[in-house]
Enzyme design. Structure first.
Site: not given
Length: 120
Positions: A9-11
């Site tokens: 989920n980390c951009d």
């Protein structure tokens, strides 16, 4: 083989994976949330790059730690903490033959991709 460690989920991890895909660089993705992190691996990164490069002191997980825990973190004991709370690792960690990098700053993308191409 290139291995990208992070959280899906980390951009920044998403951007790095998209750039590697676009560049045609084969890699394996290791998701800290589902695959975990062994303290020995965290210690390898600390030994190679230093604690400040590996430990994310800007994130929510760091701020949630009690003050005593935050003040007591050293290069000698951080690996166990990182293994128990992998969200404390700066992301992504990119391992490749001959090296390891942490982060995927927009200003460094071209250099990182060239380095990974050369290592493949």
């Amino acid at each position: 083989m290139v291995t990208v460690y992070g959280i899906k989920n980390c951009d920044t991890v998403k951007r790095a994976r998209k750039a590697l895909d676009a560049a045609g660089i084969d890699y394996r993705f290791h998701d800290f949330k589902t695959d975990g992190l062994e303290s020995a691996k965290a210690q390898q990164w600390i030994d190679a790059l230093g604690l400040d490069a590996v430990l994310n002191r800007r994130g929510t997980t760091w701020r949630r730690l009690d003050e005593t825990s935050r003040e007591g973190v050293t290069a000698d004991n951080a690996a166990a903490l990182l293994a128990s709370q992998p969200s404390l690792v700066k992301r992504p960690v990119i391992e490749y033959p001959g090296g390891v990098r942490i982060g995927f700053a927009r200003t460094d993308e071209t250099t990182i991709l060239a380095e990974l191409r050369g290592a493949s």
